[in-house]
Structure formats: structure tokens, C-alpha cells
Design a protein around this motif. Sequence first.
Motif, PDB file in Angstrom:
ATOM      1  N   TYR A 189      -4.482   4.878   1.011  1.00 35.87           N
ATOM      2  CA  TYR A 189      -3.261   5.734   0.625  1.00 35.87           C
ATOM      3  C   TYR A 189      -3.218   6.495   1.613  1.00 35.87           C
ATOM      4  O   TYR A 189      -4.054   5.711   2.774  1.00 35.87           O
ATOM      5  CB  TYR A 189      -4.401   6.955  -0.146  1.00 35.87           C
ATOM      6  N   GLN A 190      -2.602   7.390   2.373  1.00 38.06           N
ATOM      7  CA  GLN A 190      -2.674   8.222   3.325  1.00 38.06           C
ATOM      8  C   GLN A 190      -2.397   9.508   3.837  1.00 38.06           C
ATOM      9  O   GLN A 190      -1.698  10.457   2.262  1.00 38.06           O
ATOM     10  CB  GLN A 190      -1.510   7.550   4.306  1.00 38.06           C
ATOM     11  N   VAL A 191      -2.519  10.594   4.710  1.00 37.49           N
ATOM     12  CA  VAL A 191      -1.743  12.212   4.323  1.00 37.49           C
ATOM     13  C   VAL A 191      -1.585  12.138   5.981  1.00 37.49           C
ATOM     14  O   VAL A 191      -2.387  11.998   6.896  1.00 37.49           O
ATOM     15  CB  VAL A 191      -3.989  12.573   4.524  1.00 37.49           C
ATOM     16  N   LEU A 242      -4.037  -5.787 -10.693  1.00 38.45           N
ATOM     17  CA  LEU A 242      -5.141  -5.166 -10.974  1.00 38.45           C
ATOM     18  C   LEU A 242      -5.107  -3.976 -12.108  1.00 38.45           C
ATOM     19  O   LEU A 242      -6.262  -3.447 -12.640  1.00 38.45           O
ATOM     20  CB  LEU A 242      -6.689  -5.047 -10.448  1.00 38.45           C
ATOM     21  N   LEU A 243      -4.502  -3.030 -11.401  1.00 35.10           N
ATOM     22  CA  LEU A 243      -4.627  -1.348 -12.007  1.00 35.10           C
ATOM     23  C   LEU A 243      -3.156  -0.846 -12.448  1.00 35.10           C
ATOM     24  O   LEU A 243      -2.401  -1.535 -12.525  1.00 35.10           O
ATOM     25  CB  LEU A 243      -4.599  -0.598 -10.277  1.00 35.10           C
ATOM     26  N   PHE A 262       0.012   6.688  -2.090  1.00 42.78           N
ATOM     27  CA  PHE A 262      -0.864   5.770  -2.747  1.00 42.78           C
ATOM     28  C   PHE A 262       0.069   4.616  -2.737  1.00 42.78           C
ATOM     29  O   PHE A 262       1.417   4.337  -3.289  1.00 42.78           O
ATOM     30  CB  PHE A 262      -0.963   6.150  -4.291  1.00 42.78           C
ATOM     31  N   LEU A 263      -1.040   3.522  -3.067  1.00 41.22           N
ATOM     32  CA  LEU A 263      -0.192   1.752  -2.775  1.00 41.22           C
ATOM     33  C   LEU A 263      -1.646   1.722  -3.836  1.00 41.22           C
ATOM     34  O   LEU A 263      -2.790   0.546  -3.025  1.00 41.22           O
ATOM     35  CB  LEU A 263      -0.146   1.749  -1.397  1.00 41.22           C
ATOM     36  N   PRO A 264      -1.413   1.683  -4.589  1.00 40.78           N
ATOM     37  CA  PRO A 264      -2.200   0.541  -5.895  1.00 40.78           C
ATOM     38  C   PRO A 264      -2.459  -0.393  -5.921  1.00 40.78           C
ATOM     39  O   PRO A 264      -1.588  -1.419  -5.454  1.00 40.78           O
ATOM     40  CB  PRO A 264      -2.508   1.576  -7.152  1.00 40.78           C
TER      41      PRO A 264
END
Length: 709
Positions: A556-558, A510-511, A504-506
Motif C-alpha cells: 500500500y502507499q500514502v 491468496l486474498l 492497495f495492491l493485495p
Amino acid sequence: KAFGEKNAGFDVLYHNMKHGQIATKELAEFVRERAAIEETYSKSMSKLAKMASNGSPLGTFAPMWDLFRVSSDKLALCHLELMRKMNDLIRDINKYGDEQVKVHRKTKEEQVGTLDAVQAVQVQSGHLQKFREGYHAKCIELDRLRKEGAPQKELEKAEMKSKKSAESFAVCIEKYNRVGGDFEQKMSESAQKFQDIEEAHLRQMKQLIKGYSHSIEDTHVQVGQVHEEFKQNVENIGIDNLIQRFAEQKGTGKDKPALVGFEEYMTALVPEGSKKSRGKAFRIPGLGKRDKESLFLDSLSARCSMEDKEDNFYSSDSDFDDEEPKKFHIQIRPVGSSSNSAATEMELKATVGALTLPPNRGQSFRQDSAELLVAAPPRPARAKRSSGRLSGCERVSVFRKINRTTEALVSQICAAITILPTVHLSRGPSPISLSTQELWPVAAAITEYINAYFKGGQHNRCLVKITGDLTMSFPAGITRIFTANPNAPVLSFRLVNISRVNHFLPNQKLLYSDPSQSDPDTRDFWFNMQALNLYLQREAELNPLASYYNVALLKYQVSSQDPGRAPLLLSAECQRSGTVTRVALDYHCCPATAPSTQLTAVQVLLPLDHTATDLQCQPPASWNAEERQLLWKLPNLSPTNHSKGSGTLCASWQCLEVPRGPPPSLAVQFVGSGASLSGMDVELVGSHYRMSLVKKRFATGKYMAGCSL
């Protein structure tokens, strides 16, 4: 308040209950009228779309009509969908109306005892009044006789009547009190029953109205998305693009008239009786670009042969002395030749293995063309007159070598270029009126790009990488709420089904998130409300007319080697027999990835060698002679229908020479909506906010199948 002097409260409450049926019918009629309005509006927008489709195809403005047509069609669909929702709501209202009638009938049967008690107390009330008046009359008569000094016998008779009247009045009072007590108890129970029915009725009516409101609000969201998409599409098509598209479609060619130099009359080279004129240019109609180049080379070769025979007759070095170094304009096609498919495979593997973040949504990743300018060798000094000068035929040889080298370079560059369709996602809540008493709507969009490479002939051997991003949209009116409420409730959301996500790259500005969460399948995030408010205010200042604002939240990545992560499984095979090549591609949908999502805009591209001839395809494919590629456009593919979710493509061709390079690779393109390939979903946590829409779409990045020999 249900009793009163005449005990008419029961009648009032019962008829009020019956009035609920009237209100239900009137609400159904109102929604039916709104559905008719939406249907009429949808038809009007369809007519408008047809008008746009009939726009003039001439001129540079012609492509803009497609934007109007698509936008009008989508608006028509939005209002048609609202009409369907209204019809569904009407069915719900009618269903409630039927249930309401049953409840009222049952209530009427249950309240028979109360109705009898009401009637009994009303009768006893009349009797009580009658006996009261009779008793009072007898008492008045007795007083009169006493005052007048009536005889004793008459007084005794009057006293007897007064006494009997008093006894009857007392009995009537006792009976009235007994009936009144029963009436009071039953009337209290009935009043509570009527109140319960009325409260349930009002709750159900409010629920139906809320469904009506949400349907309109969702349509406003969709309409806002259509308008935003239309605006973005207009912005994306620049003036230069329109002019370039016009030039590509209507262009008459790029070959400029060649300069003609003065040539002296040569007696030895002109046959007797013949005439030669070089003062005028001539044109052979019907020649393509390659034909013109061949004609130019042949004529140049003949002319140079004559020069060699003359033993350097001209004082100038060559026909090229007074010109600048030549530049050849070469257009590179999007797909390379099959002879360089090994480079394609290696480049694709490297890309799929190293890709970490999705591309920018607002940009197109289609590499339509590139240009390469190759300069001819600079001419030597006028000294190219010594013994080192090139003869005319040698110059032709140099020119042809440059041409062959350029073609080889073009093929190598083409092998590294792939095609990726652009997916335009516009989303966000519609501009609505917000108040602090309502749930504040937000919308979310999940966009994913899938990159995959299938090793030749085996659909279960593949590399898959899915990259995605999450965006949330806020209505413009929410900025006023946040400004008026500095301590606005914190907006939180939860990502679910994230066990397959590797990274994940939030948006750290902001988060917030707690990395120590124990559930591996979910992850909670919450906003820095002050930063969010500042961001939305800045957006409002930059775009004061916008109805909503998009906020990029995270990427995000899978990564996986599981073929079950690919929505379309591919298996390609190549057979060669001498100069003949045959390629077959088997494809079928994988229901485990997105079982309810159709794959649309499905295309398969197969690049061919520049010497390929005698093409045969099954099913038929489009042939682009300029780009040297086959294109199959397939109908929508359904994972739940085997006959509509699988198939085979075949193509065969013949080359001038036996192919020795690796077999070609096939590129596949498709898009889907309504599901995420990663399985990830988003939901809000807490109160004060509600999710009005979650949009999910995916598209192909580099989706390739290598052939096995």
C-alpha cells in the motif's frame, strides 16, 4: 453427594475450598521458579554475547562474530522479557490469592447457619439413636415378661415404661425430622455456594495458566524471529562480501609497480658530474593516492620537456607505444558534491513524486560504491611519427584533461546517489504444537518506508510518500491442521485506520476482498484457504526444517503534502559570504505522527565540495575525507520530550573559490518500531485463530532537506 450417613459433606466442601489457597500458592512458586530459570538463561546468553564480542578481529571471519553477538544479545533480551512477564504473572497470582482469602472469610461467615444446622442434625441423630435403642429395649423386656407369665402388676409396670419410651422416641423423631429438613435446605444452598466458588477458582486458575502459556508462546515467537534473522544475516553475508570487506579494511593500496622501459644514455641531458639511474624503482613513504598521481604527472611533464628538446630523438613514437590504452580506476562516492545539489533536488522530487511501491525488504538499498573505467584515447598508427604526432607535453595535457573530465563525471554521478538503511524484519510464530481444540496462532508484520523532501528553510512545505507492506506468518504445524481439515475455518482479517491510504495492491492469488465496503476507515480481507494451504505445503516442501512460513499479503502507499505525516520535521538554511559557507539544520519530532515511538539510529549526512577546508561543526561530526561528507550521529529522539526531540546542527567551511552552484541538501536516516506512520493496523475477524503478535516498524527511504539561501 454432600450429605451421607454422618452428614460430613459440609466439612469436606469447606476444606476443599481452603485447598484452593494452597493451589494458588503452589502455582506462584512454580512460576517463580520458571522466572528464575529464564533469568539464569538470559545471563548465560549475555555471557555468550560477551564471548562473541571478544572474538578475534583478525581474518576474514571477524565480521561474523558481530552476528553471533547481536543474536545472543537479542536472545538474552527475549528471555529477560519472559522473566519480567513471569514476575508480572506472579503478582497477578498473589493478587488473586489475596482476593481468594477475602472470599473464603466471607463465605465462612455466611455459612455459620449451615454449620449450626449440621451440628444440630448430628446431635439429633445421636439422640434419635439413643431413644430408638431405649424404646426397643423396653419392648423386648415387656415381651419377655409376657412369655414368662410374670405377675399382672409387673406387666403393667413394664407396659407403662414401654409406652413412655415410645412417646419419647416419637418426639425425638419429630424433632429430628424438623432439624433434618432445615439442614437439608441450608446444606443444599451451601453446596451450591461452594460449587460456585470452586468453578470461579478453576476459571481464574485456567486464566492465569493461559497467561503463562501465552507469555512462553510469545517468547518462542521472538526467539524464532531472532533465529530467522540470524539465518538471513548469515545468508546475506556471502564469502565474496567477507573477502571484499577484509580487502577494504586491510588493503594496502591498488597502485601496481609501473613498467620501466629501456632508455639510452643521453649525454646532452645529463649535467656534468651528475649520475642518473633509471634501472631501479623508488618509493616515497607516506604518499597518498592523490600525491602519487601528482608526482607521476610532474615527473612525466619533466621527462616530456626533455624529449621536446631532443627533436624526436627516439625511433619509437612515445613512451606509450608498447602499452595497451590506459584505464583509470575511479571509485564513485555515495554522496555528491554541493555544486551538483540541484540535480539531487530534481532527482529526489522526481523519485518522491513517482514512487508507488516499497522496496524489497530482504535487500539493502545502500549504494556503497560504483566503479567507472575510462579508457584513454587509442593510439594512432605508427604513421602518431608524421607531423601529426603529439609531443611529450601535449600528452601530459591530454592526460590531465582526461583526469579533470573524469572528476566532473564522478561528481555528476554522485549527485544522483542517496543512502537508504536496510531494515531486516524477521517475524513469525514459533514452532508450537497445534491441535484442533485450540485457537491457532498467526503473526503479522507491518513494514513502512517514508520518503520526504523539505523545501529549503520551511519545515511545513514538504512532499511525503509512505510505502508499506503487510506480511503474515504461520507456524509450521498449521499445515497438518489444514491437511487434516479440508474444510478448515476461513481466516479473515481487517485493516483499520486506512483513511489515509491511497492505494492497495493485495495478493490476488491468496486474498479476497469486497470493494463495496461502506466504512472508509476499514477494509476486510479473507483467504482463499485452498490456495493458502497449497502455498504453505509448497513452502514446507522447500523448507522442511522451517518453524514458520511468511506470506506476503499486500502492499500500500500514502501520499501527502501534510508535514504532520513526517515523524521528523526539517528546516535547512545556507549562508554564503565570499568563500565561506555556513549550513544550519533545525529538526524536531512531530508528535502527531507516532507519539509513543522513539526515532533510533538517527544520522544526518552533509556532502561537501571537494575543495572544502577549515571545517567547523556544532555539535561535532565525523568527517569522512575519502567520501567528502560530514556525518552526525544523534541520540534517540523522543516526540514526547522537547529537549530530547529537537535540536540544531551547524557546519561551516571555506572553499578555494566563491561557490556559484545551488546550496547542498542534507540526508537524514532513522528507524522506529512499535507504530506505523500511516496509522494502519490489522486485527483478526472471527474465531479459531488468534493474533499472537503484530510487529510494526518503519525506516527512511529518501528523507532530504534542501537549503534556502
